[in-house]
Design a protein around this motif. Structure first.
Motif, PDB file in Angstrom:
ATOM      1  N   LEU A 164       5.781  34.783 -19.165  1.00  0.00           N
ATOM      2  CA  LEU A 164       6.081  33.387 -18.842  1.00  0.00           C
ATOM      3  C   LEU A 164       5.897  33.085 -17.362  1.00  0.00           C
ATOM      4  O   LEU A 164       5.347  32.039 -16.993  1.00  0.00           O
ATOM      5  N   ALA A 167       2.249  32.779 -16.393  1.00  0.00           N
ATOM      6  CA  ALA A 167       1.632  31.542 -16.863  1.00  0.00           C
ATOM      7  C   ALA A 167       2.211  30.316 -16.179  1.00  0.00           C
ATOM      8  O   ALA A 167       1.501  29.349 -15.898  1.00  0.00           O
ATOM      9  N   HIS A 168       3.505  30.343 -15.898  1.00  0.00           N
ATOM     10  CA  HIS A 168       4.186  29.164 -15.354  1.00  0.00           C
ATOM     11  C   HIS A 168       5.200  29.582 -14.293  1.00  0.00           C
ATOM     12  O   HIS A 168       6.400  29.707 -14.574  1.00  0.00           O
ATOM     13  N   LYS A 266      10.059  29.573 -25.685  1.00  0.00           N
ATOM     14  CA  LYS A 266       9.074  29.375 -24.625  1.00  0.00           C
ATOM     15  C   LYS A 266       7.803  30.189 -24.903  1.00  0.00           C
ATOM     16  O   LYS A 266       6.676  29.720 -24.675  1.00  0.00           O
ATOM     17  N   GLU A 270       4.012  28.850 -25.427  1.00  0.00           N
ATOM     18  CA  GLU A 270       2.911  29.361 -24.625  1.00  0.00           C
ATOM     19  C   GLU A 270       1.762  29.840 -25.514  1.00  0.00           C
ATOM     20  O   GLU A 270       0.584  29.645 -25.185  1.00  0.00           O
ATOM     21  N   ARG A 273      -0.025  26.819 -26.642  1.00  0.00           N
ATOM     22  CA  ARG A 273      -0.773  26.231 -25.526  1.00  0.00           C
ATOM     23  C   ARG A 273      -2.092  26.959 -25.305  1.00  0.00           C
ATOM     24  O   ARG A 273      -3.134  26.351 -25.086  1.00  0.00           O
ATOM     25  N   LYS A 274      -2.043  28.288 -25.377  1.00  0.00           N
ATOM     26  CA  LYS A 274      -3.268  29.078 -25.195  1.00  0.00           C
ATOM     27  C   LYS A 274      -4.264  28.806 -26.317  1.00  0.00           C
ATOM     28  O   LYS A 274      -5.473  28.707 -26.078  1.00  0.00           O
ATOM     29  N   PRO A 287       5.144  24.017 -18.226  1.00  0.00           N
ATOM     30  CA  PRO A 287       5.787  24.334 -19.503  1.00  0.00           C
ATOM     31  C   PRO A 287       6.639  23.167 -19.991  1.00  0.00           C
ATOM     32  O   PRO A 287       7.386  22.580 -19.225  1.00  0.00           O
TER      33      PRO A 287
END
Length: 370
Positions: A164, A167-168, A266, A270, A273-274, A287
């Motif tokens: 996480l 990525a964010h 979360k 993610e 989202r990917k 996020p």
């Protein structure tokens, strides 16, 4: 000073030559290096940032030496290269060496680079390099220990945080209330700890403080005129060490009993989202499951009996050029002069309003301060 094992050495007395060094001719190299990450390294832009940073602390420090009783550790967690304004932030920290250390935990990209002058890392700006994935490990182990987790659960949390945070990075801020537990071993020797942000140019913080904030209250937070919300602001909230405040965050479901459930949610988002990014060629930059560090935690503090909390209006934010203490330089809003908002100036003080239990609002009474 950072030891080889990542722990902080005991805070050392701040040097007396910080302002003088900045006023010399060494600022441009550091500003240039710090600005490369976001400005592309163009000569004009880097020179402008360096010049602005040098002027930010040209004035002498208002409070020499070290405070004999109190020391505040303000904690930041940062992932990625230094932002364009980092040299301004770093130099402005030096103005508060009398009372405050900034402890910035990162993964290698904030270290002083070859050719950068040491003045860009003042003695009270302590950079702790945790190495690749170090922040996720620190967060997972610290929160897991505070929650009484062992073995598999803690390892799962560390692994999830690595995914996480990579990525964010903004998610680091969601766990600010837990910083007292996460970085507990780094707080030895301090009377207070707090959390803050890196996008702030500091004035002389000791001149903003009332002695009562450090001596009479368990928690104090500085807002910017939104005191009706009763929020403990992420820009500046400070806690007294050793008063059983470090684990209040566990009462928030998404941080305490529901932490793993929230982290898994979360991760699921993610993953979606990917997948959307691969199919559509675009991705969300932030996020969706970001939960403010200010909401639930502020409610917990307000509802916990016996806590003495003070909210004061001492922040100046935005780019309102009508304010007499602010100028814009090279696109960065900088504090060029600080008045002792709650100091001993005649005709200038504050009024306190007790709201409920231990919560107190402190509002400024503006007068004629020379």
């Amino acid at each position: 000073e950072v030891k080889a094992d990542g722990e902080l050495a005991p805070p050392q007395p701040a040097g007396k030559k910080v302002g003088a060094k900045v006023g010399g001719g060494k600022g441009k190299k550091g500003g240039k290096k710090a600005d490369n990450a976001s400005k592309g390294g163009t000569a004009a832009a880097t020179a402008a940032v360096a010049e602005g940073a040098a002027h930010a602390v040209v004035a002498p420090l208002g409070c020499p030496g070290r405070h004999p009783r109190y020391r505040i550790a303000m904690i930041l967690a940062w992932l990625g290269p230094p932002p364009a304004w980092f040299s301004h932030f770093a130099l402005s920290c030096a103005r508060s060496a009398h009372l405050v250390d900034w402890l910035v935990f990162h993964e290698g990209l904030l270290n002083l680079r070859p050719g950068e002058p040491a003045v860009l890392r003042p003695p009270n700006l302590l950079l702790v390099d945790l190495g690749d994935g170090g922040l996720a490990s620190k967060f997972g182990l610290g929160m897991g220990k505070a929650l009484g987790w062992q073995g598999t659960s803690t390892r799962m949390l560390v692994g999830a945080f690595k995914t996480l945070f990579k990525a964010h990075p903004r998610l680091l801020a969601e766990y600010k209330p837990a910083f007292g537990s996460i970085f507990e071993k780094h707080l030895r020797g301090y009377s207070h700890w707090g959390y803050t942000d890196i996008d702030i140019i500091w004035g002389e913080v000791p001149k903003f403080l009332d002695a009562s904030e450090l001596g009479e209250f368990d928690i104090f937070s500085w807002g910017f005129g939104d005191q009706s919300a009763l929020y403990l602001r992420g820009q500046w909230t400070v806690f007294a060490v050793g008063r059983a405040l470090e684990r209040l965050w566990t009462a928030c479901a998404h941080l305490g009993s529901g932490l793993m459930k929230e982290v898994q949610a979360k991760l699921a988002w993610e993953k979606k989202r990917k997948a959307a990014s691969r199919s559509r060629g675009s991705s969300a930059s932030q996020p969706r499951r970001f939960i403010s560090a200010e909401g639930c935690y502020s409610k917990v503090v307000a509802q916990t009996p016996g806590i003495r909390a003070l909210l004061s209006v001492k922040q100046l934010i935005g780019d309102d050029q009508r304010h007499p203490l602010v100028v814009a330089s090279n696109g960065v809003t900088m504090i060029t002069k600080q008045l002792p908002f709650f100091g001993s100036c005649p005709g200038f003080g504050s009024v306190r309003i007790r709201i409920r239990q231990g919560f107190v609002l402190q509002l400024p009474l503006f007068g004629s301060c020379p």
